[in-house]
Design a protein around this motif. Structure first.
Motif, PDB file in Angstrom:
ATOM      1  N   GLY A  49      61.323  27.924  -5.713  1.00  0.00           N
ATOM      2  CA  GLY A  49      60.769  27.777  -7.058  1.00  0.00           C
ATOM      3  C   GLY A  49      61.655  26.805  -8.146  1.00  0.00           C
ATOM      4  O   GLY A  49      62.542  26.002  -7.636  1.00  0.00           O
ATOM      5  N   GLY A  50      61.299  26.746  -9.207  1.00  0.00           N
ATOM      6  CA  GLY A  50      61.954  25.945 -10.380  1.00  0.00           C
ATOM      7  C   GLY A  50      61.254  24.764 -10.585  1.00  0.00           C
ATOM      8  O   GLY A  50      60.764  24.556  -9.600  1.00  0.00           O
ATOM      9  N   ILE A  51      61.526  24.366 -11.666  1.00  0.00           N
ATOM     10  CA  ILE A  51      61.137  22.984 -12.054  1.00  0.00           C
ATOM     11  C   ILE A  51      61.721  21.900 -11.296  1.00  0.00           C
ATOM     12  O   ILE A  51      61.079  20.916 -10.754  1.00  0.00           O
ATOM     13  CB  ILE A  51      61.380  22.432 -13.489  1.00  0.00           C
ATOM     14  N   ARG A  52      63.004  21.808 -11.142  1.00  0.00           N
ATOM     15  CA  ARG A  52      63.833  20.969 -10.365  1.00  0.00           C
ATOM     16  C   ARG A  52      64.562  21.783  -9.402  1.00  0.00           C
ATOM     17  O   ARG A  52      65.857  21.903  -9.647  1.00  0.00           O
ATOM     18  CB  ARG A  52      64.787  19.996 -11.210  1.00  0.00           C
ATOM     19  N   PRO A  53      64.194  22.227  -8.225  1.00  0.00           N
ATOM     20  CA  PRO A  53      64.781  23.104  -7.451  1.00  0.00           C
ATOM     21  C   PRO A  53      66.085  22.457  -6.612  1.00  0.00           C
ATOM     22  O   PRO A  53      66.075  21.418  -6.519  1.00  0.00           O
ATOM     23  CB  PRO A  53      63.814  23.632  -6.306  1.00  0.00           C
ATOM     24  N   MET A  54      67.195  23.089  -6.848  1.00  0.00           N
ATOM     25  CA  MET A  54      68.425  22.688  -6.246  1.00  0.00           C
ATOM     26  C   MET A  54      68.796  23.473  -5.047  1.00  0.00           C
ATOM     27  O   MET A  54      69.048  24.503  -5.133  1.00  0.00           O
ATOM     28  CB  MET A  54      69.486  22.349  -7.162  1.00  0.00           C
ATOM     29  N   VAL A  55      69.294  22.653  -3.983  1.00  0.00           N
ATOM     30  CA  VAL A  55      69.987  23.529  -2.829  1.00  0.00           C
ATOM     31  C   VAL A  55      71.334  24.155  -3.252  1.00  0.00           C
ATOM     32  O   VAL A  55      72.030  23.590  -4.049  1.00  0.00           O
ATOM     33  CB  VAL A  55      70.115  22.460  -1.608  1.00  0.00           C
ATOM     34  N   LYS A  56      71.707  25.196  -2.589  1.00  0.00           N
ATOM     35  CA  LYS A  56      73.059  25.624  -2.916  1.00  0.00           C
ATOM     36  C   LYS A  56      74.141  25.278  -1.862  1.00  0.00           C
ATOM     37  O   LYS A  56      73.737  24.894  -0.974  1.00  0.00           O
ATOM     38  CB  LYS A  56      72.973  27.331  -2.781  1.00  0.00           C
ATOM     39  N   VAL A  57      75.278  25.087  -2.527  1.00  0.00           N
ATOM     40  CA  VAL A  57      76.453  24.456  -1.876  1.00  0.00           C
ATOM     41  C   VAL A  57      76.664  25.363  -0.640  1.00  0.00           C
ATOM     42  O   VAL A  57      76.968  25.000   0.406  1.00  0.00           O
ATOM     43  CB  VAL A  57      77.528  24.370  -2.646  1.00  0.00           C
ATOM     44  N   ASP A  62      74.399  26.789   1.144  1.00  0.00           N
ATOM     45  CA  ASP A  62      73.381  26.608   2.176  1.00  0.00           C
ATOM     46  C   ASP A  62      73.873  25.252   3.032  1.00  0.00           C
ATOM     47  O   ASP A  62      73.832  25.088   4.350  1.00  0.00           O
ATOM     48  CB  ASP A  62      72.148  26.397   1.450  1.00  0.00           C
ATOM     49  N   ILE A  63      74.500  24.460   2.383  1.00  0.00           N
ATOM     50  CA  ILE A  63      75.024  23.347   3.087  1.00  0.00           C
ATOM     51  C   ILE A  63      76.139  23.590   3.875  1.00  0.00           C
ATOM     52  O   ILE A  63      76.141  23.175   4.798  1.00  0.00           O
ATOM     53  CB  ILE A  63      75.447  22.027   1.905  1.00  0.00           C
ATOM     54  N   VAL A 120      67.650  18.457   9.087  1.00  0.00           N
ATOM     55  CA  VAL A 120      68.324  19.155   7.976  1.00  0.00           C
ATOM     56  C   VAL A 120      67.632  19.156   6.757  1.00  0.00           C
ATOM     57  O   VAL A 120      67.638  20.058   6.092  1.00  0.00           O
ATOM     58  CB  VAL A 120      69.793  18.328   7.887  1.00  0.00           C
ATOM     59  N   ARG A 121      66.894  18.188   6.341  1.00  0.00           N
ATOM     60  CA  ARG A 121      66.318  18.108   5.089  1.00  0.00           C
ATOM     61  C   ARG A 121      65.262  19.254   5.226  1.00  0.00           C
ATOM     62  O   ARG A 121      64.838  20.060   4.194  1.00  0.00           O
ATOM     63  CB  ARG A 121      65.352  16.678   4.969  1.00  0.00           C
ATOM     64  N   ASP A 122      64.461  19.538   6.284  1.00  0.00           N
ATOM     65  CA  ASP A 122      63.522  20.547   6.343  1.00  0.00           C
ATOM     66  C   ASP A 122      64.353  21.920   6.107  1.00  0.00           C
ATOM     67  O   ASP A 122      63.763  22.967   5.494  1.00  0.00           O
ATOM     68  CB  ASP A 122      62.932  20.586   7.735  1.00  0.00           C
ATOM     69  N   GLN A 123      65.509  22.127   6.763  1.00  0.00           N
ATOM     70  CA  GLN A 123      66.144  23.305   6.853  1.00  0.00           C
ATOM     71  C   GLN A 123      66.538  23.511   5.113  1.00  0.00           C
ATOM     72  O   GLN A 123      66.482  24.675   4.783  1.00  0.00           O
ATOM     73  CB  GLN A 123      67.451  23.308   7.410  1.00  0.00           C
ATOM     74  N   LEU A 124      66.995  22.535   4.475  1.00  0.00           N
ATOM     75  CA  LEU A 124      67.398  22.570   2.987  1.00  0.00           C
ATOM     76  C   LEU A 124      66.350  22.960   2.158  1.00  0.00           C
ATOM     77  O   LEU A 124      66.319  23.784   1.436  1.00  0.00           O
ATOM     78  CB  LEU A 124      68.060  21.451   2.576  1.00  0.00           C
TER      79      LEU A 124
END
Length: 194
Positions: A127-135, A137-138, A117-121
Motif C-alpha cells: 500500500g501507500g501513496i508511494r510504496p517503498m521497499v524496506k532495506v 527486504d533487499i 528481483v523487481r517482481d520479488q521486491l
C-alpha cells in the motif's frame, strides 16, 4: 546465500535534516536523485546539488564499486563509476557496498535490475501513496550460486548494454529536438508570411 552475506546495505540520508532552508550558507554537494538512476547507469545530467547545514556521514556518499538502488518502483539499480562517486545518496535510495570479494558489483547491478528481483521486491511492498521497499527486504534477497567468471561476464555485458541504451535514448532526445526545431521554424516562417 543472501545479499547481506556479500554486502552491506545502507539507507540514504534524509536530506531535509542536513540541508539549509534556502540560504546559501554551507557546503554545496552533489546529490543523487532517484530519477538519475535508469537502465543500470546514472545519468549525470540528472544529478542535483544541495547546500549542507550539517555534515553527512561518509557512508552516505557513493564510492566507486558501490551499487545504488531506488527504494520506490521501478527499483532501478546502478553501478557507481569513478565519475559518479562522491554523490550524497538520499533516503529514497540505498547503497549496496560489497563486503565480500566473491560477488562482482557489476553483476549485482544486473541482478538487481532483473525482472526476477523487481517482481520479488514488488511483492514485498504494501500500500501507500508511494510504496517503498524496506532495506531488510533487499538484504534478504537470495543471490544465485554462479561462478565468479560468469558473474564478471554478465556484469560486463550488462554495463555495456546500459551504455548502449543510454546512447540510443540520447539519439531519441536529439531527434525529438531536431523535429521540434523544424516544426517551430515552419510555424514561425508561416506566421511571418501572413
Amino acid at each position: 546465500m543472501k545479499l547481506e552475506d556479500y554486502a552491506e546495505v545502507i539507507v540514504g540520508q534524509i536530506m531535509t535534516r542536513v540541508t539549509t532552508g534556502g540560504d546559501d550558507e554551507g557546503k554545496t554537494i552533489r546529490v543523487l536523485s532517484p530519477k538519475a538512476i535508469s537502465n543500470g547507469v546514472i545519468n549525470i545530467d540528472d544529478v542535483g546539488t544541495a547546500v549542507l547545514s550539517k555534515d553527512i556521514d561518509n557512508d552516505k556518499f557513493t564510492r566507486e564499486g558501490d551499487v545504488v538502488i531506488k527504494l520506490s518502483t521501478p527499483y532501478d539499480a546502478a553501478y557507481i563509476t569513478a565519475e559518479t562517486s562522491g554523490l550524497a545518496v538520499p533516503s529514497f535510495c540505498a547503497i549496496i557496498r560489497k563486503s565480500d570479494n566473491r560477488i562482482d558489483a557489476r553483476y549485482l547491478s544486473a541482478f538487481l535490475n532483473s525482472r526476477f528481483v523487481r517482481d520479488q521486491l514488488t511483492a514485498k511492498v504494501s500500500g501507500g501513496i508511494r510504496p517503498m521497499v524496506k532495506v531488510t527486504d533487499i538484504r534478504s534477497l537470495e543471490i544465485p550460486n554462479i561462478s565468479e567468471s560468469d558473474m564478471k561476464d554478465i556484469g560486463e555485458a550488462f554495463m555495456l548494454s546500459g551504455k548502449k541504451r543510454e546512447a540510443l535514448l540520447e539519439m531519441v532526445r536529439t531527434e525529438e529536438q531536431i523535429m521540434n526545431t523544424i516544426v517551430m521554424n515552419s510555424i514561425i516562417g508561416g506566421m511571418r508570411n501572413e
